[in-house]
Design an enzyme around this catalytic site. Structure first.
Site, mmCIF file in Angstrom:
data_model
loop_
_atom_site.group_PDB
_atom_site.id
_atom_site.type_symbol
_atom_site.label_atom_id
_atom_site.label_comp_id
_atom_site.label_asym_id
_atom_site.label_seq_id
_atom_site.Cartn_x
_atom_site.Cartn_y
_atom_site.Cartn_z
ATOM 1 N N ASN A 1 -10.408 -3.158 -10.855
ATOM 2 C CA ASN A 1 -9.386 -2.240 -11.361
ATOM 3 C C ASN A 1 -8.520 -3.024 -12.335
ATOM 4 O OD1 ASN A 1 -7.338 -0.479 -11.883
ATOM 5 N ND2 ASN A 1 -6.543 -0.402 -9.780
ATOM 6 N N TRP A 2 -8.760 -2.780 -13.613
ATOM 7 C CA TRP A 2 -8.027 -3.542 -14.640
ATOM 8 C C TRP A 2 -6.588 -3.075 -14.785
ATOM 9 C CZ3 TRP A 2 -10.789 -5.247 -19.751
ATOM 10 C CH2 TRP A 2 -11.807 -6.157 -19.442
ATOM 11 N N LYS A 3 -6.257 -1.910 -14.179
ATOM 12 C CA LYS A 3 -4.907 -1.346 -14.349
ATOM 13 C C LYS A 3 -4.612 -1.256 -15.853
ATOM 14 C CE LYS A 3 -3.901 -2.907 -9.743
ATOM 15 N NZ LYS A 3 -2.936 -3.362 -8.753
ATOM 16 N N HIS B 1 -4.612 6.001 -6.190
ATOM 17 C CA HIS B 1 -4.130 4.621 -6.093
ATOM 18 C C HIS B 1 -2.632 4.606 -5.760
ATOM 19 C CE1 HIS B 1 -3.069 0.530 -7.202
ATOM 20 N NE2 HIS B 1 -4.348 0.238 -7.046
ATOM 21 N N GLU C 1 -0.290 2.911 -6.880
ATOM 22 C CA GLU C 1 0.610 2.882 -8.043
ATOM 23 C C GLU C 1 0.796 4.284 -8.632
ATOM 24 O OE1 GLU C 1 -1.418 -0.294 -10.085
ATOM 25 O OE2 GLU C 1 -0.751 -1.654 -8.507
ATOM 26 N N GLU D 1 -6.005 -0.067 0.740
ATOM 27 C CA GLU D 1 -5.163 -0.980 -0.037
ATOM 28 C C GLU D 1 -3.747 -0.972 0.523
ATOM 29 O OE1 GLU D 1 -7.108 -1.739 -4.171
ATOM 30 O OE2 GLU D 1 -5.556 -0.228 -4.343
ATOM 31 N N GLY E 1 -0.899 -7.085 -5.571
ATOM 32 C CA GLY E 1 -0.210 -7.851 -6.610
ATOM 33 C C GLY E 1 0.835 -8.814 -6.069
ATOM 34 N N SER F 1 -4.722 -8.241 -3.348
ATOM 35 C CA SER F 1 -4.792 -9.693 -3.547
ATOM 36 C C SER F 1 -6.120 -10.302 -3.122
ATOM 37 C CB SER F 1 -3.616 -10.390 -2.841
ATOM 38 O OG SER F 1 -2.383 -9.932 -3.382
ATOM 39 N N GLY G 1 -7.788 -6.107 -8.231
ATOM 40 C CA GLY G 1 -6.881 -5.939 -9.367
ATOM 41 C C GLY G 1 -6.816 -7.205 -10.201
HETATM 42 P P1 13P Z 1 -4.409 -6.919 -6.758
HETATM 43 O O1 13P Z 1 -5.825 -7.398 -6.528
HETATM 44 O O2 13P Z 1 -3.847 -7.372 -8.073
HETATM 45 O O3 13P Z 1 -3.531 -7.187 -5.589
HETATM 46 O O4 13P Z 1 -4.505 -5.321 -6.909
HETATM 47 C C1 13P Z 1 -5.194 -4.598 -5.935
HETATM 48 C C2 13P Z 1 -5.352 -3.209 -6.397
HETATM 49 O O5 13P Z 1 -4.404 -2.455 -6.488
HETATM 50 C C3 13P Z 1 -6.703 -2.770 -6.786
HETATM 51 O O6 13P Z 1 -6.738 -1.396 -6.986
#
Ligand code: 13P
Length: 255
Positions: free
Chosen positions: A10-12, A95, A97, A163, A169, A209, A230
């Protein structure tokens, strides 16, 4: 039941056309058909470039969101069929976020997932508790509530992602025991909603993470069937190391 591991990036809100091209060219060269299923989810604008390179390879491309209507006056939204037309195979839905910053609810997440499947996309449906909810002992109740949206979905085109919000993050990963406990609860819940056979075959990914140095241990848990990555997925070498971790001792499939 054998579940092929699934590792998704997930590149966000990161990346450029140039970076996604270089990344996918490198990834396509290194991902084998026989190993874990690999999906890369860059931002919308990078999907055409990504799909062009991934088509016909062992790597699939996914989007990070989609709308629940087929078209209409929904400024700024993207319909699932628009993604499918590009050669996009997967979409992340619900997600944390989206839930935290963009008003996503259980109801809208469910509607997006149904619309995505209707358009022929496979769905990675995300659930997970906040730190306050975990500390209040509400984790399993939150997961049960959030996963109610799975009802009516086609399990053959679905993966679930656990998640924990406090691990996203933050560099703070769930322990392998915490992940396994949540995944077992989610599989039990999926059995109620989708049937026992479907739940037994459902891939449940862990996200929060995930890094090259913790992926193998998390994925060694019996009910952790993959990872949604992420930050660490932005680096091709790191993501490839996580994919290798997913290969694990059983080389590709869990019994
Ligand atoms: P991180 O791997 O940066 O913690 O993010 C996880 C995430 O939200 C994947 O969708």
């Amino acid at each position: 039941v054998s579940r092929r591991p699934l590792v998704a990036a997930n590149w966000k809100m990161h990346g450029t056309v140039t970076s996604v091209q270089a990344y996918l060219e490198g990834l396509v060269e290194r991902v084998a058909i026989a190993g874990p299923e690999v999906v890369v989810c860059p931002p919308f604008t990078l999907l055409p470039a990504a799909a062009l390179i991934a088509t016909g390879s062992a790597v699939a491309v996914g989007a990070q969101n989609c709308h629940w209507e087929e078209n209409g006056a929904f400024t700024g939204e993207v319909a699932p069929a628009m993604l499918a037309e590009l050669g996009v195979r997967w979409v992340i839905v619900g997600h944390s976020e989206r839930r935290q910053y963009f008003g996503e609810s259980d109801a809208t997440a469910g509607a997006r997932a149904r619309a995505a499947q209707h358009a022929g996309l496979d769905v990675i449906f995300c659930v997970g508790e906040t730190l306050a909810q975990r500390e209040a002992g509400e984790t399993l109740a939150v997961l049960e509530r959030q996963s109610t949206a799975l009802e009516g979905l086609d399990p053959a085109h679905l993966a679930l992602a656990y998640e924990p919000v406090w691990a996203i993050g933050t560099g703070r990963t769930a322990t392998t025991a915490q992940a396994q406990e949540a995944h077992v609860a989610l599989r039990r819940r999926a059995a109620e909603l989708l049937g026992g056979a479907a739940a037994a075959g459902l891939r449940i990914l862990y996200g929060g993470s995930v890094k090259p140095d913790n992926a193998a241990a998390l994925l060694a848990e019996a009910d952790v069937d993959g990872a949604l990555v992420g930050g660490a997925s932005l680096d091709l070498e790191g993501f490839c190391a996580i994919i290798l971790g997913a290969l694990g001792e059983r080389r590709g499939a869990k019994e």
